[in-house]
Design an enzyme around this catalytic site. Structure first.
Site, mmCIF file in Angstrom:
data_model
loop_
_atom_site.group_PDB
_atom_site.id
_atom_site.type_symbol
_atom_site.label_atom_id
_atom_site.label_comp_id
_atom_site.label_asym_id
_atom_site.label_seq_id
_atom_site.Cartn_x
_atom_site.Cartn_y
_atom_site.Cartn_z
ATOM 1 N NE ARG A 1 -2.359 -1.288 3.577
ATOM 2 C CZ ARG A 1 -1.809 -0.521 4.472
ATOM 3 N NH1 ARG A 1 -1.853 0.813 4.335
ATOM 4 N NH2 ARG A 1 -1.225 -1.017 5.539
ATOM 5 C CE1 TYR B 1 1.446 -7.257 -3.688
ATOM 6 C CE2 TYR B 1 0.581 -6.046 -1.823
ATOM 7 C CZ TYR B 1 1.200 -7.161 -2.340
ATOM 8 O OH TYR B 1 1.549 -8.177 -1.507
ATOM 9 N N GLY B 2 -2.798 -5.415 -3.942
ATOM 10 C CA GLY B 2 -3.580 -5.522 -2.695
ATOM 11 C C GLY B 2 -4.518 -4.370 -2.423
ATOM 12 C CE LYS C 1 -7.200 -3.775 5.143
ATOM 13 N NZ LYS C 1 -5.835 -4.119 5.302
ATOM 14 C CG HIS D 1 -7.227 -3.084 10.008
ATOM 15 N ND1 HIS D 1 -5.921 -2.666 10.134
ATOM 16 C CD2 HIS D 1 -7.192 -4.112 9.125
ATOM 17 C CE1 HIS D 1 -5.133 -3.395 9.363
ATOM 18 N NE2 HIS D 1 -5.871 -4.279 8.742
ATOM 19 C CB SER E 1 -0.811 -3.579 7.977
ATOM 20 O OG SER E 1 -1.973 -2.844 7.670
ATOM 21 C CB CYS F 1 0.610 -6.250 13.986
ATOM 22 S SG CYS F 1 1.801 -4.957 13.565
ATOM 23 N N GLY F 2 -0.379 -9.648 13.114
ATOM 24 C CA GLY F 2 -0.865 -10.883 13.712
ATOM 25 C C GLY F 2 -2.343 -11.212 13.640
ATOM 26 C CG ASP G 1 -7.508 -7.244 6.830
ATOM 27 O OD1 ASP G 1 -6.500 -7.105 7.555
ATOM 28 O OD2 ASP G 1 -7.779 -6.465 5.895
ATOM 29 N NE ARG H 1 -0.137 -8.670 2.503
ATOM 30 C CZ ARG H 1 -0.673 -8.325 3.660
ATOM 31 N NH1 ARG H 1 -1.753 -8.916 4.093
ATOM 32 N NH2 ARG H 1 -0.116 -7.386 4.398
#
Ligand code: GTP
Ligand code: SPV
Ligand code: MN
Length: 584
Positions: free
Chosen positions: A71, A199-200, A208, A228, A250, A252-253, A279, A368
């Site tokens: 991003r 991308y994503g 998002k 989120h 983002s 972070c688990g 997510d 990803r």
């Protein structure tokens, strides 16, 4: 013949076609034959590399342009009429100017290309909480990702036609030139325009852009929450299930926690975790006063590096079939490979070059996988339930190598909102820019809140009203490091131990140890059974409150809140003062 009974949709598609001049227009239905045709097309253009059909049937590798792998927050704009409404947390552009600027880029950009029209629904097709959009794109790779990540095609179009409105998303990969790239949002027009990235989060506009930036704006206007957050179900040996929503920035688990497999002893005793989402979470108050949540997505766009049998076996299990891999490495027999997976040595890196460790990792740190939710062994049928699931606990967290304790429970809702608002976390490879720098990331929404953060916090506080039966709020940190730079907490499956304490607190089955920051586990209540090399002393260290460090942190927090000006709700300062006075 027209493609839809909805005139406003037909007109918009026509207008976009006039601007972008595509060679042909394809309305996506979501059919299997359409999927197959696009897979073949992507293979023929070299946008897909076929993976080993024996080990990974129907799986493909896509390599992005090396300058288009994450991003781009500095090129992401919220374009509201009033600058103040976007807030200091967003880059702002005047909407008229923004349209002119980005439409110049879109002009004629689809010449010789196919324009795909993707009707999609965020959330179960029959859920009143779900919302629809239409993404127009010139990328077949984007279509294939949207096919996995959303409910797309004819059923979504039907819902859009009956509702009569939808979020408009226009996307083109353009030239993939970082200097000709913008991700623009027009919340007041329910419109997204994204140019120059494939991308994503920049390109899969349902994610998002719609579900968080436009979604949060709609949520504020209509009285719900777009967050989120992962959503998981935790079933205890008594057969009761608690649903937990957790916000981590983002990379972070979230995916890992959402699919957690409990340690052996827990499984034996009958504890079980099911996955609703990894997510994004849309929540609203139910008639019972509780918050009810859905996962608006239908797939996972997960971080590959670190995904392995010992960290996230549920994720690994779903990646052997029907998966798109983006920017990972390749083994000599055409299997996808990334750092942390196993000890094989790959032959090709994410740039398509022969693998040489001197050139960096084989897989890009933000590489990803895209896979349908239903492929996840822990996927819960409740994720398809139109009314959603009731949330018992909300968890905030970040990546902090020092200071932040393993787990703390908020004193009340307002304190919980403060906890969320004051999360800071080390930056990751999920966005371009420096990695490992601590920055404020309230509710893990810094890159995703479509309006002024101070108004967002007021909105959160507003849920504490008569008749509400709100979740308990917690802060966690899996990422504390010791003097040698090693993680102090084993994390992953062992995070179950923290979740157990959380649901026991929710159910009122266990006392707590008060601290200045909030309530913490009493050592004797915290289950460390079967955990090698980690004892009560280690736990005590992970729960300690460093007074001097926290005084600094709180001073810094006050400065941060003040940077949002007069709109910041006074209640947050009051809660902060209470914490400060408890520290003294
Ligand atoms: P986004 O998809 O970007 O929103 O990320 P996410 O929040 O879903 O993060 P994800 O679960 O993919 O994890 C990101 C990285 O953190 C991976 O490399 C994981 O291996 C690592 N990670 C996840 N959970 C833990 C944990 O409990 N401890 C440690 N040390 N690392 C973890
Ligand atoms: C994130 O960065 O939080 C992601 C990946 O989930 S992206 O879809 O690119 O935003
Ligand atoms: Mn995310």
């Amino acid at each position: 013949m027209s493609n839809t009974t909805l005139q406003s949709l037909e007109n918009w598609v026509k207008k976009v076609a006039q601007l972008t001049a595509p060679e042909q227009i394809v309305w996506c239905t979501g059919s299997e034959s359409e999927k197959k045709e696009l897979d073949d097309l992507l293979l023929s253009t070299g946008d897909y590399i076929k993976l080993n059909e024996e080990t990974h049937p129907n799986c493909f590798l896509h390599l992005s342009d090396p300058q288009d792998v994450a991003r781009v927050e500095h090129l992401t704009f919220i374009c509201t009429e009033e600058k103040e409404d976007a807030g200091p947390n967003n880059h702002w552009m005047n909407p008229q100017k923004a349209h002119v600027k980005i439409d110049e880029l879109f002009e004629g950009c689809m010449q010789g290309r196919t324009m795909y029209v993707i009707p999609y629904c965020m959330g179960p097709i029959d859920s009143p909480i779900s919302r629809c959009g239409v993404e127009i794109t010139d990328s077949a790779y984007v279509v294939q990702n949207m096919r996995l990540m959303t409910r797309m095609g004819t059923p979504a179009l039907k819902r859009i036609e009956s509702e009569g409105h939808f979020v408009k998303g226009l996307h083109s990969t353009g030239e993939l030139d970082p200097d000709r790239r913008y991700i623009m949002h027009f919340p007041e027009e329910l419109t997204i325009k994204s140019y120059g990235s494939g991308y994503g989060g920049n390109a899969l506009l349902g994610k998002k852009c719609h579900a968080l930036r436009i979604g949060s704006y709609q949520a504020k206007t209509e009285g719900w929450l777009a967050e989120h957050m992962l959503i998981l179900g935790l079933e205890n040996p008594q057969g009761e299930t608690h649903y937990i929503a957790a916000a981590f920035p983002s990379a972070c688990g979230k995916t890992n926690l959402a699919m957690l497999i409990p340690p052996e002893g827990y499984v034996k005793d009958g504890w079980k975790i099911t996955t609703i989402g990894d997510d994004i979470c849309w929540m609203r108050s139910g008639e019972d006063g509780r918050l009810w949540a859905i996962n608006p997505e239908a797939g996972f766009f997960g971080v590959a590096p670190g995904t392995a049998q010992d960290t996230n076996p549920n994720a690994l299990a779903m990646l052997y079939q029907d998966t798109i891999f983006t920017n990972v490495g390749l083994t000599d027999d055409n299997q996808p490979w990334w750092e942390g997976l196993d000890d094989r040595v790959p032959v090709q890196d994410w740039k398509g070059n022969p693998y040489n460790p001197e050139n960096g990792p084989a897989a890009h740190p933000n590489s990803r996988f895209t896979v349908a939710s239903k492929r996840c062994p822990s996927y819960s049928p409740k994720a398809e339930d139109a009314k959603g699931v009731p949330i018992s606990a909300i968890v905030f967290g970040g990546r902090r190598e020092s200071l932040v304790p393993l787990v703390t429970q908020a004193r009340n809702w307002a304190h919980g909102v403060l906890m969320g608002a004051t999360v800071a976390s080390e930056t990751t490879a999920a966005a371009t820019g420096a990695v490992g720098v601590v920055r404020h990331d309230p509710m893990a929404m810094k890159p995703f809140c479509g309006y002024h953060f101070a108004d967002y916090w007021s909105h959160w506080l507003s849920f504490d009203k008569k008749g509400a039966n709100l979740p308990e709020v917690f802060t966690v940190n899996w990422f504390r490091k010791d003097e040698d730079g090693k993680f102090m907490w084993p994390g992953f499956g062992d995070n179950m131990r923290v979740l157990e304490w959380i649901v026991k607190r929710v159910a009122g089955r266990v006392d707590a140890q008060p601290s200045a920051l909030g309530d913490m586990p009493k050592i004797e209540d915290f289950n460390l059974d079967g955990l090698d090399g980690f004892d009560n002393e280690d736990l005590t260290r992970l729960l300690a409150v460093n007074t001097a460090g926290w005084e600094d942190e709180l001073n810094n927090t006050i400065e941060y809140l003040q940077s949002f000006g007069k709109r910041v709700p006074q209640e947050l300062y009051e809660e902060l003062k209470i914490t400060q006075s408890k520290l003294e």
